[in-house]
Design an enzyme around this catalytic site. Structure first.
Site, PDB file in Angstrom:
ATOM      1  CE1 TYR A 166      -3.674   2.558   0.876  1.00 53.40           C
ATOM      2  CE2 TYR A 166      -2.276   3.179   2.732  1.00 53.40           C
ATOM      3  CZ  TYR A 166      -3.375   3.415   1.918  1.00 53.40           C
ATOM      4  OH  TYR A 166      -4.169   4.518   2.154  1.00 53.40           O
ATOM      5  CB  THR A 201     -13.972   6.515   6.686  1.00 53.98           C
ATOM      6  OG1 THR A 201     -12.797   5.687   6.717  1.00 53.98           O
ATOM      7  CG2 THR A 201     -13.582   7.941   6.311  1.00 53.98           C
TER       8      THR A 201
END
Length: 262
Positions: A166, A201
């Site tokens: 990532y 989130t």
């Protein structure tokens, strides 16, 4: 006093806008003078829910479900947006994480992973950015105006030991931005990154459910809390508005002081 963040009837495409940061960006655009927003998400129901909220804010919207790792599907999405609204002036590359798949949170060291483990991170966070930009930036160059903003991560700037692929993908996207900014600057297209830390989130729901783990996360942020989606949206809006016209090739950290730009 006029609104210096007014988008002056521009048309935007926001990837991964069915929830979280992408949704907040789409709504910020709707509330600040955008003509229309193309709402992308892998899941059609999420895209349409955001599109409905954008319409309620008085802005036109088009919900398009597609996988940003599929260039043909992305090109079709851009064509659909252009057919509906005439052109796409602003692109926000927001789709990220592991795409629609649940990310692998087992925290295995990189040397115990395989290419199939890397692909879901690299495909969404690097190739997804390339695909969406490839499908839209040519028109911006032809018209002499455009804004491209890519949401990266501090993982791409300082590295994250448990998220090595990532980090690599986000770092690649950041470098892509800098190169493209040089290629398009004279054509009136600005290209920038917004690097984020932990934002409230759904991606953090498991961490928030563990008070000890969540408290450990919060401690690394000098401001004493994690971020909110609208705080990222505010920076994106600034860069896409006339206020950010002389800014290109830059990375702006929106991260509560987790790391610093030097």
């Amino acid at each position: 006093m006029s609104n210096i963040l007014d988008l002056q009837d521009r048309v935007a495409l926001v990837s991964g806008a069915g929830q979280g940061i992408g949704r907040a960006i789409a709504l910020a655009f709707a509330e600040n003078g955008a003509k229309a927003v193309v709402i992308n998400d892998f899941f059609a129901d999420r895209a349409e829910a955001t599109a409905a909220a954008v319409r309620e804010a008085g802005c036109e919207a088009l919900a398009v479900s597609c996988d940003v790792t599929d260039l043909a599907a992305v090109k079709a999405m851009a064509t659909e947006g252009e057919a509906a609204f005439g052109q796409i002036d602003i692109l926000v590359n927001n789709a990220g994480n592991a795409g629609p798949a649940d990310p692998d949170r087992t925290r295995r060291p990189f040397w115990e992973t395989e290419p199939e483990d890397w692909a879901r991170w690299i495909d969404t966070n690097l190739y997804g950015v390339l695909n969406c930009t490839r499908a839209t930036v040519g028109g911006m160059v032809e018209r002499g105006f455009g804004r491209v903003v890519t949401i990266i991560s501090d993982a791409g700037r300082v590295g994250e030991p448990h998220l090595v692929p990532y980090s690599a993908a986000k770092g690649g996207a950041a470098s892509f931005t800098r190169a493209l900014a040089k290629a398009t600057a004279k054509q009136g297209v600005t290209v920038n990154n917004v690097a984020i830390g932990a934002v409230d989130t759904d991606a953090l729901k498991n961490v928030k459910a563990n008070p000890e783990m969540f408290a450990k996360m919060v401690r690394v942020y000098p401001v004493g809390r994690i971020g909110q989606p609208n705080e990222v949206a505010n920076m994106v809006l600034f860069l896409c508005s006339g206020a950010g016209e002389w800014i290109t090739g830059q990375t702006y950290p929106v991260n509560g002081g987790y790391s610093f730009a030097v």
